[in-house]
Design an enzyme around this catalytic site. Structure first.
Site, mmCIF file in Angstrom:
data_model
loop_
_atom_site.group_PDB
_atom_site.id
_atom_site.type_symbol
_atom_site.label_atom_id
_atom_site.label_comp_id
_atom_site.label_asym_id
_atom_site.label_seq_id
_atom_site.Cartn_x
_atom_site.Cartn_y
_atom_site.Cartn_z
ATOM 1 N N GLU A 1 44.527 33.162 40.995
ATOM 2 C CA GLU A 1 43.747 32.540 40.376
ATOM 3 C C GLU A 1 44.454 31.745 38.894
ATOM 4 O O GLU A 1 44.179 31.774 38.502
ATOM 5 C CB GLU A 1 42.288 32.772 39.990
ATOM 6 C CG GLU A 1 41.395 33.284 40.969
ATOM 7 C CD GLU A 1 40.158 33.578 41.107
ATOM 8 O OE1 GLU A 1 39.278 32.439 41.585
ATOM 9 O OE2 GLU A 1 39.834 34.209 40.257
ATOM 10 N N CYS B 1 31.119 29.126 39.943
ATOM 11 C CA CYS B 1 31.581 29.046 38.690
ATOM 12 C C CYS B 1 32.390 27.389 38.653
ATOM 13 O O CYS B 1 31.430 26.871 37.138
ATOM 14 C CB CYS B 1 32.914 29.291 38.158
ATOM 15 S SG CYS B 1 34.602 29.824 39.306
#
Lengths: 644, 644
Positions: free
Chosen positions: A318, A402
């Site tokens: 990520e 998120c």
């Protein structure tokens, strides 16, 4: 009379001090109408609220464990914290007793759940109670605390209700006893940065320097040897080398932060760390941190950032890979990472206006971040690729939720990113229809900004003051804004004479009724990438003002890679897009390869025929709001467009 | 006098009947010198030999289970089978008593391990003995059997030793009792096709039609409803929907094979299935299979094949995705899949020479398949991308070691792909320095082929016959071979008059000393991809003869995407590459973007400057044999190259 850059401390305007209309107003309406409630509904659906309801049995592990970092369930407190923060901001704009009652109920549950010593964490109190503080590297405890602190500060400011703020102060006071170099204390810090910037917010709202000191402690300790993550693993009976992410670069903990020169690892973590560092640099006037941040800023923006302000190309970590590695179709470019870049950029302005940071803040905001939320506020992007073959679409929720609350809380509080104040100076970092209220140089100022920016570059300011006052008004002149003009009360100002660090600084005695006219030409321009970016070679991206444009199949049919830009896009015709709140499309002269008459073969020795055509470009952040289909940012640039 | 296409049955020449020199000879030398022994060594290192050594305890599970299909350990028999097959072919070229003794020892172990009923499988006899035939979908039992059968046939032909052949006949006889529609029999087939084509080989070498019938049974049953995989899952207490690959398209078992029109799923499985189908079509003169195969052939080669003959772009299913989806840098394009395409193409020639198949066979062989083996025969590619940023390199072994023995056994037996014979016809499908021995039309023919092909297009044949004989010699004229000339005993032949299905067919009474001269101009040409292939838009690939070319950083420096082809590559200069066995590089006029004087910014409004340059292109299959670095096949095509 102006202070040197070093001594200035600019702080964002509080959210309620800025009233918005225009594009940002419309986004905030969507958040008030849909997103804030959607977030809460989906937190409930996921089981997050049940997880903190001590009147019900612990839900245990709800979703399967991820091999790398436990379960996303381990971060649920953070999602609730960000949702409460979003709700708080939305209440300024639009009171909503039902939503407020829901937030209050969640806060009551947290109150009941909080341990006597102040500790608060749904996972480590209810699912794995024996594992508190055993694995800071992976367990996200301080990360969750940080988001609850941010939620608490916002909710207190919005509603005046102190309950969550008091809960989080108790937790932070407990943290102060847990972390440190004393006997039995942990010289540690969180594997996922966040608590640092949250503690700064807590300090600012409470006036308690002890929270600043704890944030500074976490920042100072990070990456020091002997390495905390290694020591804690050994203490915990784990093999420190059995770290799925392999290197502490993943957590930006590979060396002390002041020695870091390369932006590495998980992108969101990096942005949150640098944001906290910038806050501490501002609060402590710490030039050693500022120097490191300036190096990291250049490293990111000159070698690792998509033109959209998207960052972190790889899904595997990520995060970041190699310099100039910016694949378009497989771009991870998480919404949260661009939101984090806005956070960082904004905090780099704490020591004074500088378009080096504000231009990028605007670019990341309008493109990589805002693309994460649909126009109706109901669906979301997690990844933000710059090319899609037609299968990448907004979803209603995500196993790791998120991004939705992150882009929502940013947009719901965007006013505080637009304006910042020091003792005798107000800076306008972002333009947009708005009214800002602030006390400055002993006077009460209401600054009205009238504009259709970013669709039109005519920006008008009018000051209303309770008494005349001497202060500086600093207006950002974007680097791309060639031909910008400025006038005060109808009198032209020589921009070259007043521009410092890319801001036109008008220092004078201001009186009620004073007017400023700023005109920024919004001409479409083609951007070319550094030749080291192999994925963009021979291609161009269109921008107009701060907005990156893209082509979508719904306007142009399929086969977007068959489009070649020819000629100068400055000649492009701007057209309003139906049902898009006045957004401007660009109709641009292109050539298109002909797929129809190619025939059946897959390869042949003659190139496809092509014909002149017009392609419609729309702002990137608006893509996938209509019919699904292909999308492309970097289009092929013909020899005429390239001047070859 | 020639029969119709339908009735002709062409069979490949047996491996020992073709003696090779030139490029293929050099590859075979590398296999004899290194690969054959390397394969065996690494099988031993991995524990494969211990796994079948019944004098030692079962090794149990050696490497971690994969969630999708058990462990790669479950396929170890197949790796041993392919290694034995490679060793067998290598023994023709170069006797090697030590290697032969090692193979004999392995065969002895299999003999000891074989169950009384004939069953033979290292995993299901030694690791999970209770699970025999419980999950054909995932367990690879028949796949492993197939590779052991192929190894047995090759080893018998090479050494005259029958032991492994007898073992596998016993196993196949047992299979005949297990599979069928009778009481207590399984109407099933393997999730990974392979045994079908292997049983055809077994039938051909033993003359036993029962093995053909079993192969046909597997092919006929595949994809029928009620679905075998669903029924067996229910019988086994498994949820049929809990299939990690989601759809039976993965196994080409989604519908009966004669109804299939789209090439789908796992690429190697698809190629092995179609190979088996083509064999059965040839053996049974089954036009229903041929019709389905022709449709599938067009589907693959006109919509889903890389220019290298690589197939299966996606890692997720090791297979096919959407039409025209051919990403270059992330191409999976497994070596085994191109090897499988060569297998299939070769079998499509069973019903008569047709360059529609032979051209692709050559293209896949020289590019996507041969790239899988280093020049020294010691290192391997599993994936064969068409672009690399510099981190893709050959490895010495792989956790799933299917590719090394696959490319090795193909190259070690390549002679049998070059020549095929029917009753009164010999077809030359591939060119290369060689001597073929065959009985044809009652005579003994030795056909000597003298050429430096694929580096030079001059090809000379000379026939040696024990007596004059009337037969046809069919020579492939590749579709790309514009300007080819042919002469028999010095007399020019009008190609248009004698060419059928892309083969020049010279039917005459041949006498010893007859000479044929075939001259194929090898001019470099640029290929363009169908505009639906978005990844290749605005780009070109260079080919010369059957070889795809690429640029490598070791010749050209970094920044290969900064290269733009200008002008006609036919003007390219061919130069011998040092230490590469006479391989020809192409020096081509290009333009190059200048990265050096770009400056520090990541994006700017003016394109990079460019300058005229020469780029060196080398054959794709030879890349990563020198210094590691970037590689690129599809280079940008300038307007002059594109004729715009």
């Amino acid at each position: 009379m102006s202070k040197t850059r070093k001594d200035r401390q600019f702080r964002p305007l509080p959210v309620p001090n800025v009233e918005l209309d225009g594009l940002f107003g419309a986004r905030q309406d969507a958040i008030c109408d849909s997103t804030a409630e959607t977030l809460l509904d989906r937190c409930v659906e996921a089981g997050m609220v049940r997880a903190i309801d001590t009147s019900q049995p612990s839900p245990g592990i709800v979703i399967p464990l991820q091999p790398w970092a436990g379960s996303t369930q381990m971060f649920w407190d953070s999602d609730l914290g960000k949702s409460i923060e979003t709700i708080a901001y939305s209440l300024y704009r639009r009171p909503n007793p039902k939503l407020e009652a829901s937030a209050d109920a969640i806060i009551d549950m947290y109150e009941k759940m909080q341990d006597k010593d102040g500790y608060l964490n749904a996972w480590f109190q209810r699912v794995q109670p024996g594992r508190r503080w055993t694995n800071l590297r992976d367990h996200h405890e301080l990360y969750c605390a940080g988001h609850l602190i941010e939620g608490a500060v916002a909710y207190y400011q919005a509603t005046g209700k102190r309950k969550l703020l008091d809960i989080m102060c108790r937790y932070a006071d407990y943290m102060i006893t847990v972390f440190g170099h004393g006997e039995g204390q942990l010289p540690g810090y969180c594997g996922h940065e966040e608590v640092e910037l949250a503690l700064v917010k807590l300090a600012r709202v409470t006036g308690e320097k002890k929270y600043l000191d704890l944030a500074k402690f976490f920042i100072d300790e990070r990456g020091r040897e002997p390495h905390f993550f290694t020591e804690e693993a050994l203490r915990d009976g784990r093999d420190p080398k059995a770290f799925i992410q392999k290197t502490y670069q993943y957590n930006q903990a590979h060396e002390p932060v002041r020695e870091q020169t390369k932006v590495v690892g998980h992108a969101v973590r990096a942005m949150y760390l640098y944001s906290g560092m910038a806050d501490i640099a501002t609060e402590y006037n710490d030039d050693t941190l500022t120097a490191a941040l300036e190096t990291l800023w250049d490293d990111l923006t000159a070698k690792q950032m998509y033109v959209t302000g998207g960052i972190g190309p790889a899904a595997s970590n990520e995060g970041f890979t190699d310099y100039y590695d910016l694949p378009n179709e497989s771009a991870y470019a998480e919404t949260c990472a661009s939101v984090g870049l806005v956070f960082w950029a904004n905090r780099m302005l704490g020591r004074g206006p500088d378009r080096r940071y504000a231009d990028i803040m605007e670019q990341a905001l309008y493109n990589g971040a805002m693309s994460g939320l649909s126009l109706d506020g109901k669906t979301f992007f997690y990844e933000n690729p710059l090319e899609s073959a037609g299968k990448h679409h907004r979803w209603t929720w995500h196993h790791c939720p998120c991004c939705p609350p992150n882009i929502a809380r940013l947009l719901a509080s965007i006013g505080s990113y637009m304006y910042a104040v020091a003792d005798d100076e107000i800076a306008v970092h972002l333009y947009g229809e708005s009214k800002a209220k602030v006390e400055i140089a002993g006077a009460k100022l209401e600054l009205a900004q009238t504009t259709r920016y970013p669709w039109d570059g005519a920006i008008r300011f009018e000051a209303t003051l309770d008494k005349p006052a001497r202060f500086a008004l600093s207006l950002r002149i974007p680097e791309w804004a060639e031909g910008t003009t400025l006038a005060v009360n109808g009198e032209a100002v020589d921009l070259t004479a007043v521009t410092v660090d890319g801001y036109a600084r008008i220092e004078r005695e201001w009186r009620s009724g004073d007017r400023v006219a700023l005109d920024i030409p919004l001409t479409a321009r083609a951007l070319f990438a550094n030749p080291n970016v192999r994925q963009d070679a021979g291609r161009a991206a269109l921008m107009r003002g701060p907005l990156v444009y893209c082509v979508e199949a719904t306007d142009n049919g399929a086969g977007l890679n068959g489009i070649t830009l020819v000629g100068d896009p400055a000649a492009a015709k701007g057209t309003e897009i139906p049902d898009f709140d006045g957004a401007i499309a660009l109709d641009v002269a292109v050539q298109r390869d002909q797929a129809e008459d190619w025939g059946k073969s897959l390869y042949r020795t003659s190139p496809p025929a092509s014909h002149d055509a017009t392609a419609r470009f729309i702002p990137y952040h608006l893509w996938d709001n209509r019919e699904p289909g292909e999308m492309l940012v970097w289009i092929r640039a013909g020899h005429r467009a390239r001047g070859v």
